[in-house]
Design an enzyme around this catalytic site. Structure first.
Site, short mmCIF file in Angstrom:
data_model
loop_
_atom_site.label_atom_id
_atom_site.label_comp_id
_atom_site.label_asym_id
_atom_site.label_seq_id
_atom_site.Cartn_x
_atom_site.Cartn_y
_atom_site.Cartn_z
N CYS A 1 0.87 -1.18 0.00
CA CYS A 1 0.00 0.00 0.00
C CYS A 1 0.90 1.22 0.00
CB CYS A 1 -0.98 -0.03 1.17
SG CYS A 1 -0.21 -0.08 2.79
N ARG B 1 -2.23 -0.82 5.50
CA ARG B 1 -3.42 -1.33 4.83
C ARG B 1 -3.13 -2.67 4.18
NH1 ARG B 1 -4.90 3.77 1.14
NH2 ARG B 1 -2.69 4.17 1.46
#
Lengths: 103, 282
Positions: B233, B238
């Site tokens: 990410c 994430r």
């Protein structure tokens, strides 16, 4: 802001001086229910295809703020007082939008 | 691996507050959230000051991790239940971290703070005191971590999964939209990376989607079961969430998280970058 500066910024605070509102597209506003502003609501920013872009928690005064890009966005709020949506056509600068939630 | 062994429900958590050998740990993007109220008995780990080396850009090393967990009062045989805000991004990052250093029993609280709050479950400001332990970590399990130099050779031979938002993938935004625009020198994505935003793995209340929904999501996105997978990410949190979905929930065996992610790759000189909504060519 550094790489480590990823902590969710305080939502009610004045814009940091480093933020250039000539360049940024700021989407900001208040989540409210019948009883007034809703603190601790979860507000997510959805792009024009409905895809999640970001999420913040509202301040004690119910405020939220995103740094986005010009275009059409949807705000979706979840809270113990209920849920609600609003859409905004954002331009560069400050874009204010109110989100009402209810059961 | 069964879903129940890695993911616990809010109901289970509330019934097990204070249980022997179970330690609840909050790891939050907003490192002040804990101070305003947290799950009773939970301790806090600050991802920014405690899970990052404070000089070099890297994770803390084995000795630092041992010192941290010892000081927090976490023992090797404790079951660690991680939770946090922002749909468990940083809790998932901590989960990956605990796995990297070989902790045996670690679980995520499904839905994290959001589900807990929307359910109206109890919070406290009391900070528990836990006696120090003598925690012993293992060497990093590099089967679950990818590095800068792994990435370019993996273009065309691995599943590369970009879990940022579609606008970050395409290069229209440089960072998540709750942060001022900033970061890597260039926007875009790694050529051939497919776009599967992390959020597609989660329900609106922050819980993970069912295994059937997750499997359908990644199959439809074009994950090749015969290839190893690297997820990334912007700074690796994430992607920890999607790494959890792929490896821990769905059981894909070879999935690595590239924690350098876009802030590193997008600043490298000479590496290939694709712009726009398509994966691009190898």
């Amino acid at each position: 802001m550094s790489i480590d500066g990823c902590g969710a910024p305080e939502q009610g605070a004045p814009l940091p001086a480093s933020v250039d509102v000539e360049k940024e597209t700021v989407i900001t506003g208040v989540v409210s229910a019948e009883g007034g502003p809703v603190a601790g609501a979860y507000v997510r920013l959805l792009d024009s295809s409905g895809e999640f872009t970001a999420e913040v928690v509202t301040s004690p005064a119910g405020e939220f703020r995103f740094f986005a890009a010009p275009g059409t966005w949807t705000l979706r709020a979840l809270s113990r007082a209920g849920n609600g949506d609003a859409t905004v056509a954002a331009d560069r600068g400050i874009n204010n939008v109110a989100v009402s939630v209810g059961a | 691996m069964s879903r129940d062994s890695v993911l616990v429900t809010a109901d289970w958590a509330e019934k097990n507050l204070g249980a022997d050998k179970v330690v609840f740990v909050e790891v939050d993007e907003d490192t002040t959230a804990y101070d305003g109220g947290h799950i009773p008995g939970a301790i806090k780990i600050n991802w920014s000051t405690e899970l990052q080396d404070q000089v070099r850009r890297d994770m803390v090393n084995k000795e630092q991790f041992e010192a941290l967990l010892s000081a927090k009062g976490i023992a090797n045989d404790d079951t660690v239940v991680l939770y946090g805000g922002n749909n468990n991004w940083f809790a998932a990052y901590a989960y990956w971290y605990f796995k990297l250093y070989g902790h045996e029993q670690v679980q995520l609280l499904d839905g994290g703070r959001k589900k807990w709050e929307l359910d109206g479950r109890p919070y406290t400001k009391d900070v528990p005191q836990r006696p120090a332990t003598n925690y012993v970590a293992k060497d990093q399990d590099l089967a679950i971590r990818a590095f800068r130099d792994d990435i370019v050779p993996s273009i065309g031979s691995h599943n590369l999964v970009d879990v940022r938002s579609p606008d970050e993938y395409a290069g229209r935004l440089a960072a998540p939209a709750h942060l001022p625009q900033e970061q890597a020198q260039r926007n875009g994505h790694i050529p051939t990376a497919i776009s599967v935003p992390w959020s597609k793995a989660a329900n609106e209340d922050g819980t993970f989607k069912s295994n059937e929904e997750l499997k359908a999501l990644y199959v439809a996105a074009g994950i090749d079961d015969d290839k190893p997978t690297v997820v990334y990410c912007r700074i690796g949190e994430r992607s920890s969430h999607s790494w959890f979905a792929l490896r821990e929930l769905l059981g894909y065996s070879d999935v690595r998280n590239y924690d350098g992610s876009w802030t590193e790759y997008g600043s490298l000189i000479g590496v290939p970058i694709a712009l726009g909504d398509e994966p691009g060519q190898a």
